[in-house]
Design an enzyme around this catalytic site. Structure first.
Site, PDB file in Angstrom:
ATOM      1  N   ASN A  73       8.959  19.102   0.904  1.00  0.00           N
ATOM      2  CA  ASN A  73       9.625  18.962   2.209  1.00  0.00           C
ATOM      3  C   ASN A  73      11.074  18.499   2.105  1.00  0.00           C
ATOM      4  O   ASN A  73      11.926  18.957   2.866  1.00  0.00           O
ATOM      5  CB  ASN A  73       8.807  18.050   3.131  1.00  0.00           C
ATOM      6  CG  ASN A  73       8.697  16.644   2.600  1.00  0.00           C
ATOM      7  OD1 ASN A  73       8.612  16.438   1.395  1.00  0.00           O
ATOM      8  ND2 ASN A  73       8.719  15.676   3.467  1.00  0.00           N
ATOM      9  N   GLY A 119       3.226  13.127  -2.199  1.00  0.00           N
ATOM     10  CA  GLY A 119       2.571  14.353  -1.748  1.00  0.00           C
ATOM     11  C   GLY A 119       1.429  14.013  -0.820  1.00  0.00           C
ATOM     12  O   GLY A 119       1.390  12.928  -0.229  1.00  0.00           O
ATOM     13  N   THR A 141      -4.333  15.091  -2.733  1.00  0.00           N
ATOM     14  CA  THR A 141      -3.815  15.231  -4.104  1.00  0.00           C
ATOM     15  C   THR A 141      -3.669  13.847  -4.739  1.00  0.00           C
ATOM     16  O   THR A 141      -3.996  13.659  -5.925  1.00  0.00           O
ATOM     17  CB  THR A 141      -2.451  15.944  -4.109  1.00  0.00           C
ATOM     18  OG1 THR A 141      -2.480  17.036  -3.214  1.00  0.00           O
ATOM     19  CG2 THR A 141      -2.072  16.416  -5.494  1.00  0.00           C
ATOM     20  N   GLU A 160       2.958   7.856  -2.962  1.00  0.00           N
ATOM     21  CA  GLU A 160       3.525   7.950  -1.607  1.00  0.00           C
ATOM     22  C   GLU A 160       2.855   9.140  -0.946  1.00  0.00           C
ATOM     23  O   GLU A 160       3.119  10.288  -1.315  1.00  0.00           O
ATOM     24  CB  GLU A 160       5.038   8.180  -1.673  1.00  0.00           C
ATOM     25  CG  GLU A 160       5.811   7.090  -2.386  1.00  0.00           C
ATOM     26  CD  GLU A 160       5.725   5.754  -1.692  1.00  0.00           C
ATOM     27  OE1 GLU A 160       5.506   5.727  -0.464  1.00  0.00           O
ATOM     28  OE2 GLU A 160       5.845   4.728  -2.384  1.00  0.00           O
ATOM     29  N   CYS A 212       7.675  13.214   6.081  1.00  0.00           N
ATOM     30  CA  CYS A 212       6.508  12.329   6.127  1.00  0.00           C
ATOM     31  C   CYS A 212       6.697  11.217   7.152  1.00  0.00           C
ATOM     32  O   CYS A 212       5.734  10.576   7.548  1.00  0.00           O
ATOM     33  CB  CYS A 212       6.258  11.745   4.738  1.00  0.00           C
ATOM     34  SG  CYS A 212       7.722  11.002   4.028  1.00  0.00           S
ATOM     35  N   GLU A 271       8.488   2.326  -3.222  1.00  0.00           N
ATOM     36  CA  GLU A 271       9.678   2.816  -3.904  1.00  0.00           C
ATOM     37  C   GLU A 271      10.884   2.076  -3.327  1.00  0.00           C
ATOM     38  O   GLU A 271      10.755   1.299  -2.399  1.00  0.00           O
ATOM     39  CB  GLU A 271       9.810   4.319  -3.685  1.00  0.00           C
ATOM     40  CG  GLU A 271       8.654   5.112  -4.290  1.00  0.00           C
ATOM     41  CD  GLU A 271       8.854   6.618  -4.215  1.00  0.00           C
ATOM     42  OE1 GLU A 271       9.207   7.123  -3.133  1.00  0.00           O
ATOM     43  OE2 GLU A 271       8.666   7.280  -5.252  1.00  0.00           O
TER      44      GLU A 271
HETATM   45  P1  NDP Z   1       0.833  18.221  -2.346  1.00  0.00           P
HETATM   46  O1  NDP Z   1       0.018  16.997  -2.506  1.00  0.00           O
HETATM   47  O2  NDP Z   1       0.147  19.518  -2.172  1.00  0.00           O
HETATM   48  O3  NDP Z   1       1.796  18.416  -3.591  1.00  0.00           O
HETATM   49  C1  NDP Z   1       2.708  17.440  -4.032  1.00  0.00           C
HETATM   50  C2  NDP Z   1       3.063  17.711  -5.484  1.00  0.00           C
HETATM   51  O4  NDP Z   1       1.911  17.494  -6.296  1.00  0.00           O
HETATM   52  C3  NDP Z   1       3.507  19.140  -5.748  1.00  0.00           C
HETATM   53  O5  NDP Z   1       4.486  19.128  -6.756  1.00  0.00           O
HETATM   54  C4  NDP Z   1       2.226  19.774  -6.212  1.00  0.00           C
HETATM   55  O6  NDP Z   1       2.442  20.932  -6.972  1.00  0.00           O
HETATM   56  C5  NDP Z   1       1.643  18.649  -7.059  1.00  0.00           C
HETATM   57  N1  NDP Z   1       0.206  18.737  -7.285  1.00  0.00           N
HETATM   58  C6  NDP Z   1      -0.735  19.381  -6.553  1.00  0.00           C
HETATM   59  N2  NDP Z   1      -1.949  19.231  -7.122  1.00  0.00           N
HETATM   60  C7  NDP Z   1      -1.790  18.460  -8.222  1.00  0.00           C
HETATM   61  C8  NDP Z   1      -2.668  17.949  -9.233  1.00  0.00           C
HETATM   62  N3  NDP Z   1      -3.964  18.187  -9.214  1.00  0.00           N
HETATM   63  N4  NDP Z   1      -2.134  17.188 -10.212  1.00  0.00           N
HETATM   64  C9  NDP Z   1      -0.821  16.911 -10.240  1.00  0.00           C
HETATM   65  N5  NDP Z   1       0.060  17.392  -9.340  1.00  0.00           N
HETATM   66  C10 NDP Z   1      -0.404  18.136  -8.328  1.00  0.00           C
HETATM   67  O7  NDP Z   1       1.827  17.914  -1.146  1.00  0.00           O
HETATM   68  P2  NDP Z   1       2.856  18.914  -0.488  1.00  0.00           P
HETATM   69  O8  NDP Z   1       3.790  19.424  -1.504  1.00  0.00           O
HETATM   70  O9  NDP Z   1       2.095  19.839   0.386  1.00  0.00           O
HETATM   71  O10 NDP Z   1       3.711  17.901   0.425  1.00  0.00           O
HETATM   72  C11 NDP Z   1       3.363  17.509   1.694  1.00  0.00           C
HETATM   73  C12 NDP Z   1       2.692  16.150   1.670  1.00  0.00           C
HETATM   74  O11 NDP Z   1       3.562  15.190   1.103  1.00  0.00           O
HETATM   75  C13 NDP Z   1       2.394  15.642   3.053  1.00  0.00           C
HETATM   76  O12 NDP Z   1       1.095  15.101   3.063  1.00  0.00           O
HETATM   77  C14 NDP Z   1       3.407  14.543   3.263  1.00  0.00           C
HETATM   78  O13 NDP Z   1       3.026  13.528   4.153  1.00  0.00           O
HETATM   79  C15 NDP Z   1       3.569  14.007   1.894  1.00  0.00           C
HETATM   80  N6  NDP Z   1       4.817  13.293   1.760  1.00  0.00           N
HETATM   81  C16 NDP Z   1       4.788  11.925   1.651  1.00  0.00           C
HETATM   82  C17 NDP Z   1       5.959  11.212   1.589  1.00  0.00           C
HETATM   83  C18 NDP Z   1       5.955   9.723   1.428  1.00  0.00           C
HETATM   84  O14 NDP Z   1       6.979   9.186   1.065  1.00  0.00           O
HETATM   85  N7  NDP Z   1       4.857   9.036   1.668  1.00  0.00           N
HETATM   86  C19 NDP Z   1       7.262  11.876   1.644  1.00  0.00           C
HETATM   87  C20 NDP Z   1       7.173  13.321   1.759  1.00  0.00           C
HETATM   88  C21 NDP Z   1       5.988  13.994   1.813  1.00  0.00           C
HETATM   89  P3  NDP Z   1       2.562  22.396  -6.313  1.00  0.00           P
HETATM   90  O15 NDP Z   1       3.044  22.247  -4.922  1.00  0.00           O
HETATM   91  O16 NDP Z   1       3.553  23.035  -7.173  1.00  0.00           O
HETATM   92  O17 NDP Z   1       1.221  23.008  -6.409  1.00  0.00           O
END
Ligand code: NDP
Length: 480
Positions: A150, A226, A230, A248, A282, A461
């Site tokens: 994002n 993420g 995950t 996070e 987020c 963080e």
């Molecule tokens: P994901 O959890 O799908 O992915 C986050 C990252 O983790 C990506 O690089 C993804 O790779 C990787 N990933 C996925 N599966 C695995 C695994 N099994 N092992 C290791 N790495 C893995 O989140 P999104 O990318 O869809 O992002 C949106 C989410 O992030 C929302 O829930 C949002 O709230 C959260 N978020 C939280 C923030 C915070 O500060 N708390 C800030 C911004 C977002 P790939 O995508 O390449 O498959």
């Protein structure tokens, strides 16, 4: 077509097995570049390089480390326009947002920690006349940094900068959905003279490349941003290996608007906190609670303004709402709108895709959507949608607002609008949330702790919190 490369041991390299994944441009719905489909072998090479680089990087003088990170920050600044365009194209976000928020913040993340590392001190305790304790905080080794799509470069650098500043070396993976600016960053690292192996960027899918980073026994700490599911998976993998973990995760943030608020400010900022980056931040407030006395006035004005919002080409000057990031995400958001209707909600504006013309006709555009009439406990009000969809709900008392606000499994951020200073402090204190904004939203000071409670994450963080996460304290006790 651009073929993205991994950045391993100071070089831009193809993935070991030669496979690539399509990278889509969300505004056009078309493939425009190829991403390395990296796996275990690539991660293994990256970790080897990072391990080899660690002793000398962790022992570089503070001056030297700071100078290299500052150089990287300057290069981001010099390439701001190119990076902003790449971010907008890769993610679908308005160019203006990338130019004024994402890329400047990535620049600042490096300069902030490059200067911060010079001031990072540890504690000393005089225990008695003959005993003194002092604590050292040293770099740990190889850090694994995994970030979402994002705010691609913004969040990627928010992890990498403190990890490097603290003296660790890094193996990082950006989201496969938005890899472009991380790739451009690797070019800038080479230009900045970052020693080989200090930062390694491995592109690919979460389940393969991401998982290989989390599982690798020589990656001693994982900083992940993420989704909550995950995060859960990562915690399950990393915990038995006793890795340090910073998670996070998701949010479902409340935006509480009391009768006595500054109406114009609350309205203007709520439009932003609902729909900035197409609602894919987020910290966006997706549940808006409005005190009964101003409910109708706020709802009607808000809906009128939302209905007038223009969804447009992310790369065009003046666009405030662009495309959502991917086709699956587009479908997920529209699925939630359908669910909201099935759950009894009324769509006051939006609720459907925006059909664009010409080469944007296949893009993933959604009208900003406002829904009312839903029960607090329904899925629409409990689950993270992460798109341009908000719900409105009236409340009568402060207690009721707090119960609604705290009534989800998440606890990342909350916003409160009131002119009553006592109420502001009282409500802030009772909100189960890592971050509370009073009469503002997304005002950030990089020194403050950033993160959530409950299912929104573990750890913080920002500022010294990040420097502490990326170092191991050791206490030395001396009797003299
Ligand atoms: P994901 O959890 O799908 O992915 C986050 C990252 O983790 C990506 O690089 C993804 O790779 C990787 N990933 C996925 N599966 C695995 C695994 N099994 N092992 C290791 N790495 C893995 O989140 P999104 O990318 O869809 O992002 C949106 C989410 O992030 C929302 O829930 C949002 O709230 C959260 N978020 C939280 C923030 C915070 O500060 N708390 C800030 C911004 C977002 P790939 O995508 O390449 O498959």
């Amino acid at each position: 077509m651009i073929e993205i490369r991994n950045y391993i041991n100071g070089e831009l390299v193809a993935p070991a097995k030669g496979g690539y994944i399509d990278n889509y441009e969300p505004a056009k719905g078309k493939v425009y570049s190829l991403i390395p489909d990296s796996g275990e072998e690539d991660v293994k090479r990256a970790v080897e390089a990072a391990k080899e680089a660690f002793p000398s990087w962790s022992e570089t003088s503070l001056d030297e480390r700071s100078a290299i990170l500052l150089r990287l920050s300057e290069l981001i600044d010099q390439n701001l326009e190119r990076l902003a365009e790449a971010e907008s194209r890769d993610n679908g976000k308005p160019l203006k947002l990338a130019r004024t928020v994402d890329i400047p913040r990535a620049r600042d993340n490096f300069s902030f920690f490059a200067t911060g590392l010079r001031h990072f001190a540890s504690e000393s305790h005089r225990t008695s006349d003959h005993v003194i304790n002092y604590t050292t905080r040293k770099a740990i080794g190889v850090a694994g940094c995994i970030s979402p799509w994002n705010l691609p470069l913004y969040l990627f650098s928010w992890k990498i900068a403190p990890a490097l500043a603290a003296g660790n070396t890094v193996v990082a993976k950006p989201s496969e959905v938005t890899p472009m600016t991380a790739y451009l960053l690797s070019e800038l690292c080479i230009e900045a003279g970052l020693p080989a192996g200090v930062l390694n960027i491995v592109h690919g899918l979460g389940g393969s490349a991401g998982n290989a980073i989390v599982e690798h026994p020589d990656v001693k700490m994982i900083s992940f941003t993420g989704g909550t599911t995950t995060g859960e998976h990562i915690a399950r993998t990393a915990a038995p290996k006793f890795k340090k973990l910073s998670l996070e995760l998701g949010g479902k943030n409340p935006n509480i608007i009391f009768d006595d608020c500054n109406f114009e400010e609350a309205l203007k900022t709520s439009l932003r906190s609902s729909f900035a980056n197409q609602g894919q931040i987020c910290l966006c407030g997706s549940r808006i609670y409005i005190q009964r006395g101003i409910y109708e006035k706020f709802r009607d004005t808000f809906v009128e303004k939302v209905a007038a919002m223009k969804v447009g080409d992310p790369l065009a000057e003046g666009t405030k709402m662009g495309a959502v990031v991917s086709k699956p995400h587009f479908e997920k958001i529209l699925g939630y709108v359908k669910l909201a209707q099935e759950e009894g909600g009324t769509v006051l504006t939006g609720g459907h895709a925006e059909q664009m013309e010409g080469d944007l006709s296949e893009g993933y555009f959604i009208r900003p959507t406002v829904i009312e009439g839903l029960d607090e406990k329904c899925r629409t009000n409990q689950e993270e949608i992460f798109g341009p969809v908000v719900t409105l709900q009236p409340f009568d008392t402060e207690e009721e607002a707090l119960a609604y606000a705290n009534g989800t499994e998440y606890g990342l951020a909350a916003t409160v609008w009131t002119q009553d200073v006592s109420r502001a402090h009282r409500v802030a204190d009772k909100l189960k949330s890592g971050i509370v904004w009073i009469n503002c939203w997304l005002v950030r000071d990089l020194r403050t702790p950033f993160g959530g409670v409950k299912n929104s994450g573990v750890g913080r963080e920002g500022g010294w919190e990040a420097m502490r996460f990326f170092t191991e304290p050791k206490n030395v006790c001396i009797k003299y």
